[in-house]
Design a protein around this motif. Structure first.
Motif, mmCIF file in Angstrom:
data_model
loop_
_atom_site.group_PDB
_atom_site.id
_atom_site.type_symbol
_atom_site.label_atom_id
_atom_site.label_comp_id
_atom_site.label_asym_id
_atom_site.label_seq_id
_atom_site.Cartn_x
_atom_site.Cartn_y
_atom_site.Cartn_z
ATOM 1 N N ALA A 217 6.263 -11.105 3.628
ATOM 2 C CA ALA A 217 5.105 -10.410 4.180
ATOM 3 C C ALA A 217 4.251 -9.901 3.022
ATOM 4 O O ALA A 217 4.534 -10.199 1.857
ATOM 5 C CB ALA A 217 5.588 -9.257 5.066
ATOM 6 N N VAL A 218 3.220 -9.140 3.323
ATOM 7 C CA VAL A 218 2.379 -8.590 2.263
ATOM 8 C C VAL A 218 3.256 -7.771 1.320
ATOM 9 O O VAL A 218 4.029 -6.913 1.756
ATOM 10 C CB VAL A 218 1.226 -7.751 2.851
ATOM 11 C CG1 VAL A 218 1.748 -6.617 3.733
ATOM 12 C CG2 VAL A 218 0.354 -7.189 1.746
ATOM 13 N N MET A 219 3.159 -8.052 0.025
ATOM 14 C CA MET A 219 4.062 -7.439 -0.954
ATOM 15 C C MET A 219 3.426 -6.206 -1.591
ATOM 16 O O MET A 219 2.243 -6.213 -1.941
ATOM 17 C CB MET A 219 4.454 -8.457 -2.024
ATOM 18 C CG MET A 219 5.354 -9.554 -1.495
ATOM 19 S SD MET A 219 5.860 -10.746 -2.757
ATOM 20 C CE MET A 219 4.331 -11.645 -3.011
ATOM 21 N N ILE A 220 4.254 -5.169 -1.748
ATOM 22 C CA ILE A 220 3.822 -3.902 -2.328
ATOM 23 C C ILE A 220 4.514 -3.715 -3.670
ATOM 24 O O ILE A 220 5.714 -3.973 -3.800
ATOM 25 C CB ILE A 220 4.165 -2.724 -1.395
ATOM 26 C CG1 ILE A 220 3.536 -2.929 -0.008
ATOM 27 C CG2 ILE A 220 3.721 -1.401 -2.006
ATOM 28 C CD1 ILE A 220 2.031 -2.993 0.000
ATOM 29 N N GLY A 221 3.765 -3.281 -4.667
ATOM 30 C CA GLY A 221 4.339 -3.059 -5.990
ATOM 31 C C GLY A 221 3.260 -2.609 -6.956
ATOM 32 O O GLY A 221 2.082 -2.485 -6.594
ATOM 33 N N VAL A 297 0.118 9.638 -0.861
ATOM 34 C CA VAL A 297 0.645 9.562 -2.230
ATOM 35 C C VAL A 297 -0.418 9.940 -3.254
ATOM 36 O O VAL A 297 -0.133 10.652 -4.224
ATOM 37 C CB VAL A 297 1.190 8.150 -2.524
ATOM 38 C CG1 VAL A 297 1.690 8.059 -3.966
ATOM 39 C CG2 VAL A 297 2.325 7.810 -1.568
ATOM 40 N N ILE A 298 -1.667 9.493 -3.060
ATOM 41 C CA ILE A 298 -2.698 9.807 -4.054
ATOM 42 C C ILE A 298 -3.291 11.201 -3.836
ATOM 43 O O ILE A 298 -4.102 11.662 -4.642
ATOM 44 C CB ILE A 298 -3.822 8.759 -4.058
ATOM 45 C CG1 ILE A 298 -4.669 8.828 -2.787
ATOM 46 C CG2 ILE A 298 -3.258 7.360 -4.254
ATOM 47 C CD1 ILE A 298 -5.897 7.935 -2.818
ATOM 48 N N ARG A 299 -2.885 11.868 -2.758
ATOM 49 C CA ARG A 299 -3.309 13.244 -2.460
ATOM 50 C C ARG A 299 -4.826 13.358 -2.366
ATOM 51 O O ARG A 299 -5.454 14.195 -3.039
ATOM 52 C CB ARG A 299 -2.746 14.209 -3.489
ATOM 53 C CG ARG A 299 -1.226 14.346 -3.415
ATOM 54 C CD ARG A 299 -0.686 15.296 -4.459
ATOM 55 N NE ARG A 299 0.766 15.396 -4.377
ATOM 56 C CZ ARG A 299 1.514 16.042 -5.269
ATOM 57 N NH1 ARG A 299 0.952 16.659 -6.305
ATOM 58 N NH2 ARG A 299 2.831 16.100 -5.129
ATOM 59 N N GLY A 369 8.476 6.470 -0.928
ATOM 60 C CA GLY A 369 9.369 6.847 -2.022
ATOM 61 C C GLY A 369 9.045 6.046 -3.268
ATOM 62 O O GLY A 369 7.876 5.834 -3.607
ATOM 63 N N TYR A 370 10.084 5.556 -3.925
ATOM 64 C CA TYR A 370 9.899 4.889 -5.210
ATOM 65 C C TYR A 370 8.956 3.681 -5.164
ATOM 66 O O TYR A 370 8.124 3.517 -6.064
ATOM 67 C CB TYR A 370 11.260 4.463 -5.771
ATOM 68 C CG TYR A 370 11.148 3.730 -7.085
ATOM 69 C CD1 TYR A 370 10.876 4.428 -8.257
ATOM 70 C CD2 TYR A 370 11.288 2.350 -7.154
ATOM 71 C CE1 TYR A 370 10.751 3.774 -9.466
ATOM 72 C CE2 TYR A 370 11.167 1.678 -8.348
ATOM 73 C CZ TYR A 370 10.902 2.395 -9.510
ATOM 74 O OH TYR A 370 10.767 1.739 -10.701
ATOM 75 N N PRO A 371 9.017 2.802 -4.163
ATOM 76 C CA PRO A 371 8.151 1.620 -4.180
ATOM 77 C C PRO A 371 6.656 1.899 -4.257
ATOM 78 O O PRO A 371 5.892 1.042 -4.683
ATOM 79 C CB PRO A 371 8.506 0.906 -2.867
ATOM 80 C CG PRO A 371 9.923 1.293 -2.615
ATOM 81 C CD PRO A 371 9.994 2.728 -3.059
ATOM 82 N N VAL A 372 6.202 3.084 -3.829
ATOM 83 C CA VAL A 372 4.759 3.385 -3.894
ATOM 84 C C VAL A 372 4.452 4.501 -4.886
ATOM 85 O O VAL A 372 3.329 5.013 -4.925
ATOM 86 C CB VAL A 372 4.208 3.764 -2.493
ATOM 87 C CG1 VAL A 372 4.257 2.575 -1.558
ATOM 88 C CG2 VAL A 372 4.960 4.945 -1.889
ATOM 89 N N GLU A 373 5.408 4.856 -5.720
ATOM 90 C CA GLU A 373 5.171 5.931 -6.694
ATOM 91 C C GLU A 373 4.119 5.573 -7.730
ATOM 92 O O GLU A 373 3.539 6.448 -8.355
ATOM 93 C CB GLU A 373 6.482 6.312 -7.393
ATOM 94 C CG GLU A 373 7.299 7.322 -6.631
ATOM 95 C CD GLU A 373 8.446 7.881 -7.460
ATOM 96 O OE1 GLU A 373 8.610 7.432 -8.618
ATOM 97 O OE2 GLU A 373 9.170 8.737 -6.951
ATOM 98 N N TYR A 374 3.872 4.270 -7.922
ATOM 99 C CA TYR A 374 2.863 3.873 -8.897
ATOM 100 C C TYR A 374 1.474 4.393 -8.525
ATOM 101 O O TYR A 374 0.574 4.478 -9.372
ATOM 102 C CB TYR A 374 2.828 2.342 -9.022
ATOM 103 C CG TYR A 374 2.416 1.624 -7.774
ATOM 104 C CD1 TYR A 374 1.091 1.294 -7.525
ATOM 105 C CD2 TYR A 374 3.358 1.278 -6.803
ATOM 106 C CE1 TYR A 374 0.717 0.642 -6.364
ATOM 107 C CE2 TYR A 374 2.989 0.628 -5.642
ATOM 108 C CZ TYR A 374 1.677 0.320 -5.431
ATOM 109 O OH TYR A 374 1.294 -0.325 -4.278
#
Length: 399
Positions: A217-221, A297-299, A369-374
């Motif tokens: 599916a659409v990949m997140i990273g 996440v980006i607030r 969590g971690y996968p979108v912390e970037y």
């Protein structure tokens, strides 16, 4: 003591056979030192790669016996797949057609000599054969979600994949072939890219029935082209456009999990050969909910402008019309990509009876969590702050 060692050394030399015998391995004509010796012969078999000759403990300085040509290794998924292959001691051949810097970040992922960049031309069969000559595994990651003046959807997503399958079949020594497609690829899809991907799957399985097809599916990273694009747009314009009403369902997956699934299939005993896997994350999101996660996440305060499908298509159409009519390259489409807008008109989720991560023994991670912390890099005022968190300055900071 030195005198004793010297005398023992002279005595060993006198009693040992002719020194030339120690160099027999340099002469391939001697059958005892060649591949005819069962101890040195390869045990490569047609069922998976579970019986390859291996050396070491399985780390990056070991030898897994896998020599993988990874087409598209310089792309988003490619860097994570190369890292996992190199980590297990595989040699990775990296075909590239860009500058010498396009593969530089991959060289650090493997031991000395394990990551081998090779310049090639995807339209030249001899060039493809050269980068595939010493491989026993071929993984095709080539894909593009927009057209350019030089490459159409069909050429990139379909014809190149079919050409790789034909050459791999002629090669005779390719034990595993992986085609990385897209979730939602179907001959009836409104998206040209997804129709081309579906045609590529059919052509590959016709040429190589033992090939394995992965449909993520659409990949997140960290380098993804969806949440990064939204975050950049939101920071620049203080809102993001929602195509349609944002109700389209998607099943985003962490890119590292997709790389892990490919490696898991590669390491099995051949049970994944000839099968199609649909790789979706553990949670289903609407486009609006995924945007809410990004904003969280980006607030930043969430602001949306809903763009109906006809209006979005009207905004995206001029680029496609002028693409091959003007004497200069058109800008790369981001949010208003006509083919992606067409794809968003239908839900993209894993089918009910499809083979998934579970069948490969991989547990996909949830995005939150971690996968979108970037995305923290987009916070206003620094990682600890943001528009939704006030930047308080205490008196102590002035002392």
């Amino acid at each position: 003591m030195k005198a004793v060692c010297r005398r023992l050394g002279h005595q060993y030399i006198k009693e040992s056979p002719a020194p030339i015998s120690s160099f027999k391995s340099l002469y391939p004509n001697d059958h005892f030192y060649g591949v005819e010796n069962p101890r040195l012969a390869s045990t490569l078999t047609t069922k998976g790669v579970g019986h390859l000759v291996r050396k070491g403990t399985g780390g990056r300085s070991s030898v897994s016996g896998i020599i993988a040509t990874v087409f598209g290794a310089t792309g988003f998924l490619g860097r994570y797949l190369v890292q996992q292959l190199a980590k297990m001691g595989s040699q990775v051949l990296v075909p590239f057609r860009g500058s010498e810097d396009s593969h530089r970040h991959l060289k650090l992922m493997g031991d000395l000599g394990q990551i081998v960049p090779m310049k090639y031309n995807p339209r030249d069969e001899n060039s493809i054969k050269a980068v595939m000559a010493k491989a026993n595994v071929v993984i095709n990651l080539i894909g593009r979600e927009y057209e350019t003046r030089n490459y159409s959807f069909e050429e990139v997503n379909q014809h190149m994949a079919e050409k790789l399958a034909v050459i791999a079949k002629e090669h005779g020594g390719i034990m595993r072939f992986f085609q990385i497609s897209c979730l939602g690829a179907s001959p009836s899809s409104p998206s040209r890219m997804l129709r081309a991907k579906a045609a590529a799957e059919e052509a590959i399985l016709r040429e190589l029935p033992e090939a394995t097809v992965m449909k993520p599916a659409v990949m997140i990273g960290t380098e993804d082209r969806i949440l990064n694009t939204w975050a950049q747009f939101a920071k620049k314009y203080s809102f993001i456009p929602l195509i349609g009403d944002g109700s389209t369902k998607v099943q985003p997956v962490y890119v590292v999990d997709v790389a892990s699934a490919i490696v898991a299939a590669l390491k099995d005993d051949g049970t994944s050969m000839g099968k199609v896997y649909e790789l979706g994350g553990p949670e289903i999101y609407s486009i609006h909910e995924l945007a809410e996660l990004m904003y969280d996440v980006i607030r930043e305060w969430p602001r949306y402008v809903k763009v109906p499908f006809p209006v979005a298509k009207a905004i995206a159409t001029p680029r496609e019309v002028l693409l091959k009519k003007v004497p200069f390259p058109m800008p790369t489409p981001t949010i208003f990509n006509l083919d992606q807008i067409e794809a968003l008109s239908t839900d993209t989720v894993v089918s009910e009876n499809a083979l998934t991560f579970e069948d490969l023994g991989v547990v996909p991670r949830k995005l939150k969590g971690y996968p979108v912390e970037y995305l923290i890099q987009y916070r206003k005022g620094g990682p600890q702050y943001g528009s939704t968190v006030s930047e308080k300055i205490t008196p102590r900071s002035w002392s």
